[in-house]
Scaffold this active site. Structure first.
Site, PDB file in Angstrom:
ATOM      1  N   ASP A   1       1.013  -1.043  -0.116  1.00 11.86           N
ATOM      2  CA  ASP A   1      -0.001   0.053   0.028  1.00 11.86           C
ATOM      3  C   ASP A   1       0.994   1.177   0.177  1.00 11.86           C
ATOM      4  O   ASP A   1       2.231   1.184  -0.185  1.00 11.86           O
ATOM      5  CB  ASP A   1      -0.912   0.069   1.130  1.00 11.86           C
TER       6      ASP A   1
ATOM      7  N   ASP B   1       1.447   4.893   2.271  1.00 14.73           N
ATOM      8  CA  ASP B   1       0.938   5.306   3.503  1.00 14.73           C
ATOM      9  C   ASP B   1       1.441   6.925   3.674  1.00 14.73           C
ATOM     10  O   ASP B   1       2.562   7.196   3.087  1.00 14.73           O
ATOM     11  CB  ASP B   1       1.807   4.684   4.702  1.00 14.73           C
TER      12      ASP B   1
ATOM     13  N   ASP C   1      -3.373   4.314   2.847  1.00 15.07           N
ATOM     14  CA  ASP C   1      -3.646   4.768   4.239  1.00 15.07           C
ATOM     15  C   ASP C   1      -3.174   6.180   4.649  1.00 15.07           C
ATOM     16  O   ASP C   1      -2.015   6.578   4.128  1.00 15.07           O
ATOM     17  CB  ASP C   1      -3.004   4.015   5.239  1.00 15.07           C
TER      18      ASP C   1
HETATM   19  N1  DCP Z   1       2.737   0.002  11.715  1.00 15.20           N
HETATM   20  C1  DCP Z   1       2.692  -0.400  13.234  1.00 15.20           C
HETATM   21  N2  DCP Z   1       1.891  -1.214  13.697  1.00 15.20           N
HETATM   22  C2  DCP Z   1       0.831  -1.649  13.007  1.00 15.20           C
HETATM   23  C3  DCP Z   1       0.391  -1.303  11.793  1.00 15.20           C
HETATM   24  C4  DCP Z   1       1.433  -0.368  11.163  1.00 15.20           C
HETATM   25  O1  DCP Z   1       3.703   0.028  13.684  1.00 15.20           O
HETATM   26  N3  DCP Z   1      -0.185  -2.315  13.649  1.00 15.20           N
HETATM   27  C5  DCP Z   1       3.836   0.820  11.224  1.00 15.20           C
HETATM   28  C6  DCP Z   1       4.817   0.045  10.712  1.00 15.20           C
HETATM   29  C7  DCP Z   1       4.661  -0.093   9.346  1.00 15.20           C
HETATM   30  C8  DCP Z   1       3.818   1.299   9.068  1.00 15.20           C
HETATM   31  O2  DCP Z   1       3.119   1.596  10.225  1.00 15.20           O
HETATM   32  O3  DCP Z   1       6.100  -0.091   8.723  1.00 15.20           O
HETATM   33  C9  DCP Z   1       3.213   1.101   7.647  1.00 15.20           C
HETATM   34  O4  DCP Z   1       2.195  -0.030   7.787  1.00 15.20           O
HETATM   35  P1  DCP Z   1       2.307  -1.047   6.506  1.00 15.20           P
HETATM   36  O5  DCP Z   1       1.443  -2.291   6.950  1.00 15.20           O
HETATM   37  O6  DCP Z   1       1.788  -0.346   5.188  1.00 15.20           O
HETATM   38  O7  DCP Z   1       4.007  -1.441   6.328  1.00 15.20           O
HETATM   39  P2  DCP Z   1       4.842  -0.884   5.331  1.00 15.20           P
HETATM   40  O8  DCP Z   1       4.762   0.256   4.594  1.00 15.20           O
HETATM   41  O9  DCP Z   1       6.360  -1.208   6.118  1.00 15.20           O
HETATM   42  O10 DCP Z   1       5.053  -2.330   4.375  1.00 15.20           O
HETATM   43  P3  DCP Z   1       4.298  -2.461   2.903  1.00 15.20           P
HETATM   44  O11 DCP Z   1       5.210  -2.437   2.033  1.00 15.20           O
HETATM   45  O12 DCP Z   1       3.650  -3.918   3.050  1.00 15.20           O
HETATM   46  O13 DCP Z   1       3.063  -1.509   2.858  1.00 15.20           O
HETATM   47 MG    MG Z   2       2.689   0.515   3.584  1.00 13.18          MG
END
Ligand code: DCP
Ligand code: MG
Length: 371
Positions: A205, A207, A295
């Site tokens: 996604d 963010d 998001d």
């Molecule tokens: N995050 C967190 N706890 C959660 C959800 C999210 O600390 N329960 C934080 C850490 C993640 C960031 O928010 O790195 C963004 O969430 P994503 O699920 O979008 O994860 P990423 O952006 O790191 O990876 P992706 O490439 O899968 O979107």
């Molecule tokens: Mg993400």
């Protein structure tokens, strides 16, 4: 450079936030195996072993060299007996039989399939599995199954949102959101965060953090942005959560608790023509657009630094940062604030800005120093 001579392992910290980690993974063969084991334990509701494998994977991802014998791993932190056995198997045979057994297990395969749908977590997947459902068409044809709105759009846009989002697509979405927030408040602050802020080439996604320099003005920003995206006809799905932030509350002990800022989980329609260099489309995919998960989180500006730190990830980095704060500094950290237990006071956001606000342009895809 892929050095073969290991750096002294004694210098590797048990905390992810104390390890310099690049996006290049020299130990993918091991970390992929650990991810399968972690997930399989997650499906069996075994949080301890699940986290242990995720921690082990995170340590191996930080190494600037490839593990080539078991001896070098003996002094590494967070590698338990089970992880060592898996490494040994892979070193000897090029693969882990335990992992292969999991991968060929029907229950694992089905739970993996079900949880790949937006809005379907391990609990729902397990419920469907226990009802005897084995495919998407089973689920969709089953009488008495109620899909919530999120799951309905998860199925509707399944193909698109299971495909990785590229940097160019993230940038294009940044432009769309930027235009929307600026039409509402010209001085709005918009920052790309999550995996793309860490310099990843692909994500599941995109963010963003959106806020305003004037405290309190951010309260209606997100709903205005959503209205605008709707008017533009690009809002395919929206779940909005209003702020429940209470500034008198101390930081939370629990990691998995989401923060209390206003946020929304969206699916947006992105035109190929908006993506620089065009989008890579297969023969059968000539619609000219794709659906993407986005998001948005909207903290009051005085909590911006904590939000940026908390949303930059990775998950393991965040988990360990909080553990480090608690265990090594006697402080409580979450996405809202940092609390010093010794001095019994909440620290100002400035204390964190050294790492989080590096003064690069808000939408830049330049990586932060510690992915
Ligand atoms: N995050 C967190 N706890 C959660 C959800 C999210 O600390 N329960 C934080 C850490 C993640 C960031 O928010 O790195 C963004 O969430 P994503 O699920 O979008 O994860 P990423 O952006 O790191 O990876 P992706 O490439 O899968 O979107
Ligand atoms: Mg993400």
């Amino acid at each position: 450079p892929e050095a073969t001579a290991p750096t002294p392992v004694s210098t590797v910290s048990q905390y992810a936030c104390q390890r310099r980690t690049t996006t290049k993974n020299n130990n993918k063969i091991f970390t992929d195996a650990f991810e399968v084991l972690a997930e399989s334990h997650e499906f069996n509701d075994m949080e301890g072993p699940c986290l242990a494998f995720r921690r082990a994977a995170s340590v191996l991802k930080s190494l600037p060299w490839t593990v080539q014998n078991l001896r070098v791993t003996e002094d590494l932190p967070c590698l338990g007996e089970h992880s060592m056995c898996v490494i040994e198997e892979i070193l000897q045979h090029g693969r882990s039989f335990e992992v292969e057994k999991i991968l060929s297990d029907e229950r694992y395969q089905i739970l993996k399939l079900f949880t790949s749908v937006f809005g379907v977590g391990p609990k729902t997947a397990e419920k469907w599995y226990r009802r005897g459902l084995r495919s998407f068409s089973d689920v969709l044809a089953e009488p008495g199954i109620h899909l919530n709105r999120m799951q309905q759009s998860g199925f509707l846009h399944y193909g698109d949102i299971s495909r990785a989002v590229s940097k160019a697509e993230a940038q294009a979405l940044g432009n769309i959101i930027d235009e929307a927030v600026r039409a509402i408040t010209p001085d709005a602050i918009l920052t790309l965060t999550g995996g793309f802020r860490r310099g990843k080439d692909f994500g599941h996604d995109v963010d963003f953090i959106v806020t305003t320099p004037q405290l309190g003005k951010e309260e209606r920003l997100l709903t205005s942005v959503i209205d605008r995206l709707k008017q533009q006809g690009i809002l395919l799905y929206c779940e909005y959560q209003a702020s429940t932030f209470d500034e008198s509350k101390l930081p939370s002990h629990r990691f998995e608790a989401m923060d209390h800022f206003a946020k929304c989980f969206l699916i947006l329609r992105l035109e190929d023509s908006q993506v620089e260099g065009g989008r890579q489309t297969a023969e059968e995919d000539r619609r000219g657009w794709r659906a993407v998960r986005v998001d948005l989180v909207s903290p009051p500006v005085d909590r911006y630094a904590f939000t940026l730190l908390g949303w930059s990830g990775s998950r393991q980095f965040e988990r360990d940062l909080r553990r480090f704060a608690r265990m090594e500094r006697r402080m409580l950290l979450d996405n809202h604030a940092l609390y010093d237990k010794t001095k019994q006071r909440v620290r100002s956001s400035l204390a964190l800005e050294g790492r989080t606000c590096q003064n690069h342009s808000p939408l830049s895809l330049q990586a932060v120093s510690n992915p």
